[in-house]
Motif scaffolding. Sequence first.
Motif, PDB file in Angstrom:
ATOM      1  N   LEU A 164       5.413   8.217   8.986  1.00  0.00           N
ATOM      2  CA  LEU A 164       6.710   7.967   9.166  1.00  0.00           C
ATOM      3  C   LEU A 164       7.240   7.096  10.432  1.00  0.00           C
ATOM      4  CD1 LEU A 164       9.711   8.132   7.757  1.00  0.00           C
ATOM      5  CD2 LEU A 164       9.761  10.415   8.749  1.00  0.00           C
ATOM      6  N   LEU A 165       6.636   7.584  11.417  1.00  0.00           N
ATOM      7  CA  LEU A 165       6.854   6.971  12.755  1.00  0.00           C
ATOM      8  C   LEU A 165       6.241   5.793  12.871  1.00  0.00           C
ATOM      9  CD1 LEU A 165       6.317  10.149  15.124  1.00  0.00           C
ATOM     10  CD2 LEU A 165       8.493   8.867  14.851  1.00  0.00           C
ATOM     11  N   ALA A 166       5.184   5.548  12.076  1.00  0.00           N
ATOM     12  CA  ALA A 166       4.535   4.273  12.135  1.00  0.00           C
ATOM     13  C   ALA A 166       5.389   3.181  11.406  1.00  0.00           C
ATOM     14  CB  ALA A 166       3.158   4.312  11.531  1.00  0.00           C
ATOM     15  N   GLY A 203      -1.223  21.988  15.695  1.00  0.00           N
ATOM     16  CA  GLY A 203      -1.395  21.411  14.549  1.00  0.00           C
ATOM     17  C   GLY A 203      -1.182  19.728  14.683  1.00  0.00           C
ATOM     18  N   LEU A 204      -0.138  19.368  15.632  1.00  0.00           N
ATOM     19  CA  LEU A 204       0.065  18.052  15.722  1.00  0.00           C
ATOM     20  C   LEU A 204      -1.487  17.256  16.083  1.00  0.00           C
ATOM     21  CD1 LEU A 204       3.538  17.924  17.290  1.00  0.00           C
ATOM     22  CD2 LEU A 204       3.078  17.236  15.137  1.00  0.00           C
ATOM     23  N   GLY A 205      -1.957  17.784  17.054  1.00  0.00           N
ATOM     24  CA  GLY A 205      -3.201  17.378  17.529  1.00  0.00           C
ATOM     25  C   GLY A 205      -3.306  16.375  18.472  1.00  0.00           C
ATOM     26  N   ALA A 208       1.781  16.384   9.676  1.00  0.00           N
ATOM     27  CA  ALA A 208       1.770  15.182  10.596  1.00  0.00           C
ATOM     28  C   ALA A 208       1.024  14.135   9.920  1.00  0.00           C
ATOM     29  CB  ALA A 208       0.957  15.694  11.802  1.00  0.00           C
ATOM     30  N   GLN A 209      -0.038  14.466   9.212  1.00  0.00           N
ATOM     31  CA  GLN A 209      -0.867  13.419   8.825  1.00  0.00           C
ATOM     32  C   GLN A 209      -0.523  12.554   7.628  1.00  0.00           C
ATOM     33  OE1 GLN A 209      -5.264  13.943   7.917  1.00  0.00           O
ATOM     34  NE2 GLN A 209      -4.750  13.554   5.889  1.00  0.00           N
ATOM     35  N   GLU A 210       0.152  13.491   6.707  1.00  0.00           N
ATOM     36  CA  GLU A 210       0.643  12.746   5.506  1.00  0.00           C
ATOM     37  C   GLU A 210       2.073  12.471   5.605  1.00  0.00           C
ATOM     38  OE1 GLU A 210      -1.342  12.250   2.874  1.00  0.00           O
ATOM     39  OE2 GLU A 210      -2.807  12.769   4.311  1.00  0.00           O
ATOM     40  N   SER A 216      -5.192   9.639   8.231  1.00  0.00           N
ATOM     41  CA  SER A 216      -4.955   8.707   7.108  1.00  0.00           C
ATOM     42  C   SER A 216      -5.098   7.456   7.800  1.00  0.00           C
ATOM     43  CB  SER A 216      -3.691   8.844   6.642  1.00  0.00           C
ATOM     44  OG  SER A 216      -2.596   8.614   7.724  1.00  0.00           O
ATOM     45  N   SER A 217      -4.774   6.230   7.025  1.00  0.00           N
ATOM     46  CA  SER A 217      -5.078   4.907   7.437  1.00  0.00           C
ATOM     47  C   SER A 217      -3.888   4.461   8.336  1.00  0.00           C
ATOM     48  CB  SER A 217      -5.104   3.977   5.941  1.00  0.00           C
ATOM     49  OG  SER A 217      -3.854   3.956   5.538  1.00  0.00           O
ATOM     50  N   SER A 218      -3.055   5.279   8.461  1.00  0.00           N
ATOM     51  CA  SER A 218      -1.953   4.983   9.478  1.00  0.00           C
ATOM     52  C   SER A 218      -2.246   5.681  10.891  1.00  0.00           C
ATOM     53  CB  SER A 218      -0.594   5.478   8.945  1.00  0.00           C
ATOM     54  OG  SER A 218      -0.605   6.698   8.844  1.00  0.00           O
TER      55      SER A 218
END
Length: 385
Positions: free
Chosen positions: A375-377, A32-34, A368-370, A9-11
Amino acid sequence: MILPQITLSSSAVTRPFTFYEFFAGGGMARLGLGEHWQCAFANDFDAVKAATYRANFTDAAAHFHEGDVWALSAGDLPGCADLAWASSPCQDFSLAGGRAGLAGGRSSAFFGFWRLMEALDEAGRAPRLLVIENVSGLLTSNDGADFVALGAALASRGYHFGALEIDAAVLLPQSRPRVFVIATRDVAPGLIGDSPFHTRAVKAAQARLSTTLARHWVWWGLSAPPRRNTDLAALLEADAAVAWHTTDQTARLLSLMNPLHRARINTLSARSVGAVFRRTRIEHGLPVQRAEVRFDGLAGCLRTPRGGSSRQAILVVEPDQIRSRLLTPREAARLMGLPDSYRLPASATGALHVAGDGVAVPVVRWLAQELLEPLLAESSAMAAE
């Protein structure tokens, strides 16, 4: 087999997020986290899973610990991770287990994990984000008291939390509902909202919380992913590459089906692929072994192998014949979203155990993506203000 393509995503992150993975199994949460995540520590007590983890991650020697979570201390965990992921043993929460809940023998491993989080908190090193993944029975075990106890533990350390019930079938051709409890110290308002994963069971679990605990609840606004375009048949090996049951074995399997399932088969006119489980049903007050087949393009939920009856079978119905066979380990791995490059244990039992006891890789990536990365960002941005 190629994993579903999920774009960032954009984040997008500018540095790797760090995480601890408890009850890591074959490292499916890590996959999955990548690439935007760096594993600082991982553990599992199962020797087969530990060997599988090491076979698939070249850096395992630096951070993987094989052993019981109760034998760990906060000093074994390096630094201050952004995330702690815990997929604790689920047998006591599942319908197949004794439904003993958090007090159960194996699921009490959760408290081995939680005491480490408490120790990290005391040392000022608590992760900003926690994800606790388990079977859907977590929401209802002991009449919901276990979920309340989990929420109370999280709230006692200043975490806000919410739950999402996600069926892997949204991304993979396997029916595999799981609960993801996401807990954070910093709630980002932009990530709160409606979600298709606020199921009836999630809403009922939230309604059981006390007024005090309810103040810590968050309705995470995770959207649904794009519609899945892969079915079970697309993930199967070529017919010539697998071992099929004998005619008598297939006839025996068909004989275990009730009239409804047999009638379903009789209506098929073109090649159709179904997934079969053997189950014990109560009929007229007596236990009866039944074979149940589904032709909706999905496999049933993968299980850890505990004998032949627990292994899922494939039924292929064609105009001139009906054939059956067992699901192969590689097919089970594909149903978890693992690439064909993933190294499975040599034994079928070991491979099915690793796959059946894991978390679906594309579900973790979507989560993780969505949600986790944004959330961490946002948490970092709030801290910088």
